[in-house]
Design a protein around this motif. Structure first.
Motif: not given
Length: 437
Positions: A5-7, A344-348, A352-354
Motif C-alpha cells: 500500500r502507499t503511505i 516512507i513512500s512517495d507517489t513518484r 517503499t523505504l523502511m
C-alpha cells in the motif's frame, strides 16, 4: 512488515508530532531517474534514520536503489530495507507462506531436516506432512552440512520443491498461503489449577477478535496460569501486541505506558500508551480499551515460550509485559530486534523505504536486547526428538512450565542445545519490524 500500500510521506506516523513542513521536500520533476530515487532515499534517511548523524555527505547515486541503501546504512543496522509494492519479486520469501512448512536442519548423527510446523490448509498438510517428521533430501539432493543453506535458498526461489520423507518423495508447489496465527488454544488442570495454553504464531490484527475470544474463554474456564507459546513468532502488529499484553497483565489502564520509543535528533522520544497503541492497528478498526475489561485475565505471572526466531513485536511483548507481571521465559534466546521502523513512500518513487527509526524500551525504560532476550530456562526443543505435537505436555518447553506450576521447578526438561545448520523461520524474523505509527 511489508504491506502493498502507499503511505504518504508526511502522514505515516499517527503518533508523531511531525508536521508536513518538517519533512524533506524531494519531489522530482519529469521522469524519475536513478539519481532522484537515491536522493530521495538519502534525504529521507537524513530525517528519519536512527543513525542519521553517521550518514555520508555524498554517495554513488548511480547505484541501483537496493545497493545504494546498503552503501549508506550504518554497520549496526541489520534491518532497514526497500521493496517495490508493485513487484512481488522484491518481497522476502518465507517457507511458511510459500510451502506451508517450517523446519530446521540440525545435526542428528549427520544433517537432517525436522518439520516444526505445517499450515493446515497447505499442500504439505494434504500430503500428510506433520510436525516431527524428518526429511533427508531437498529436490532429490541429500542434505549435507555444506549445502543446507544452498538447498533451502533454491527451494525458496523455486516454483516447486520436493522433500524426501521416510524414503518417499513428496512434491510441494509454491503457493501464496495465509496463516491463522492461533494454532492451538487449550485448558487443562494441574492439581487444583486451571492452566491455559495458547500457541500464537504471528501478531496479525485480522485475528484480534479471535485472540480476544481465546483469552476470554480462558477466563471463563477459570484459568489462573497461562503458557503463551511464541517460539516461532517473528512479530507483526504493535496493536495486536498491546492487545495481548492488556488482556494478560493486571494493573494496566489505557493511559499506562506500553512502550517508549527513542529516536534521532529530529524525532526525539515518544511515550506510547496502551490507548495509543490500540488506536492504530495495521488492519481493521481501532480497539477501545474499555471493550477488554470483562475479558482480561489479570495474571500475576505468565510463562512465555521462546525460540531463536522469536522477534520484533514478539520480543516487544516479552519486554513490555515485565513492568506489569512476572514473565517466566522458557526456551531459547530470542532473535534480538529491539528496533522500530517507519514506512516512507512517495507517489513518484516506485520504492517503499523502511528505515530503522527508534530504539524500543518498556515502561521502566528497559530495552537494549540487540543480542536477544535470554530465557530464565534455556531449552532447545530439538534436544528432545521426535518433536511432540503442538500443545502436548511432553514438549520440553511446556513440560518445564508445568513442572514450575506443579512446584517441581528443579525437574530437568530436555535442557541443552543442538547444532543447527538452518532455521527456516529466521528469514521472516529478519524482515518483520515493529512499525511505529
Amino acid at each position: 512488515m511489508i504491506r502493498p500500500r502507499t503511505i504518504a510521506l508526511a502522514a505515516f506516523m499517527a503518533f508523531a508530532a511531525c508536521r508536513k513542513d518538517d519533512t524533506p521536500d524531494v519531489r522530482p520533476t519529469g521522469p524519475v531517474t536513478q539519481k532522484e530515487t537515491n536522493t530521495w532515499i538519502l534525504d529521507s534517511m537524513r530525517y528519519f534514520y536512527l543513525w542519521n548523524s553517521y550518514l555520508p555527505a555524498n554517495a554513488d547515486t548511480t547505484l541501483n536503489a537496493t545497493d545504494y541503501l546498503a552503501s549508506i546504512k550504518n554497520a549496526a543496522d541489520r534491518f532497514s530495507f526497500l521493496y517495490k509494492p508493485t513487484d512481488p519479486a522484491t518481497y522476502p520469501k518465507y517457507m511458511l507462506s510459500r510451502y506451508g512448512i517450517l523446519f530446521s536442519i540440525i545435526d542428528k548423527n549427520g544433517p537432517i531436516g525436522v518439520i516444526q510446523l505445517v499450515l493446515p490448509s497447505s499442500v504439505a498438510a494434504l500430503n500428510g506432512i506433520k510436525r516431527g517428521d524428518y526429511f533427508t533430501e531437498i529436490n532429490n539432493t541429500p542434505i549435507t552440512s555444506s549445502n543446507a543453506s544452498e538447498l533451502t535458498t533454491a527451494m525458496l526461489n523455486g516454483t516447486s520443491a520436493t522433500l524426501t520423507i521416510n524414503n518417499k518423495v513428496i512434491s510441494l508447489p509454491a503457493q501464496s498461503l495465509g496463516e491463522n496465527p492461533i494454532y492451538k488454544q487449550d485448558t487443562f488442570k494441574i492439581k487444583d489449577k486451571v492452566v491455559a495454553y495458547l500457541f500464537y504464531n504471528y501478531f496479525n490484527d485480522t485475528y484480534n477478535t479471535a485472540l480476544q475470544q481465546a483469552l476470554q474463554s480462558f477466563k471463563t474456564s477459570g484459568a489462573t496460569e497461562l503458557i503463551l507459546d511464541l517460539r516461532y513468532n517473528p512479530g507483526g502488529s504493535v496493536a495486536a501486541a498491546a492487545l495481548l499484553n492488556a488482556m494478560i497483565a493486571p494493573g494496566i489502564t489505557e493511559q499506562s505506558l506500553f512502550a517508549k520509543y527513542t529516536g534521532n535528533n529530529h524525532l526525539g522520544n515518544r511515550d506510547i500508551t496502551y490507548k495509543s497503541a490500540l488506536s492504530v492497528p495495521e488492519s481493521g478498526y481501532p480497539i477501545s480499551f474499555s471493550t477488554l475489561t470483562d475479558k482480561r485475565l489479570s495474571l500475576s505471572r505468565v510463562f512465555i515460550l521462546s525460540g531463536a526466531a522469536t522477534a520484533s513485536a514478539a520480543e516487544l511483548t516479552i519486554n513490555s509485559l515485565k513492568p506489569y507481571t512476572q514473565v517466566i521465559q522458557i526456551g531459547e534466546k530470542t532473535f534480538g530486534k529491539d528496533k522500530g521502523a517507519v514506512i516512507i513512500s512517495d507517489t513518484r518513487i516506485p520504492w517503499t523505504l523502511m528505515p530503522i527509526t527508534y530504539n524500543l524500551f518498556n515502561a521502566k525504560g528497559n530495552g537494549g536486547y540487540t543480542a536477544g532476550i535470554t530465557p530464565d530456562y534455556n531449552i532447545d526443543e530439538m534436544s528432545t526428538l521426535p518433536l511432540a505435537a503442538i500443545g502436548d505436555n511432553n514438549d520440553p518447553l511446556i513440560a518445564k512450565a508445568l513442572s514450575i506450576i506443579n512446584g517441581n521447578a528443579r525437574i530437568s526438561a530436555g535442557t541443552g542445545s543442538v547444532k543447527h545448520y538452518y532455521n527456516a523461520q529466521l528469514e521472516k524474523a529478519q524482515r518483520e519490524i515493529v512499525i511505529c505509527r
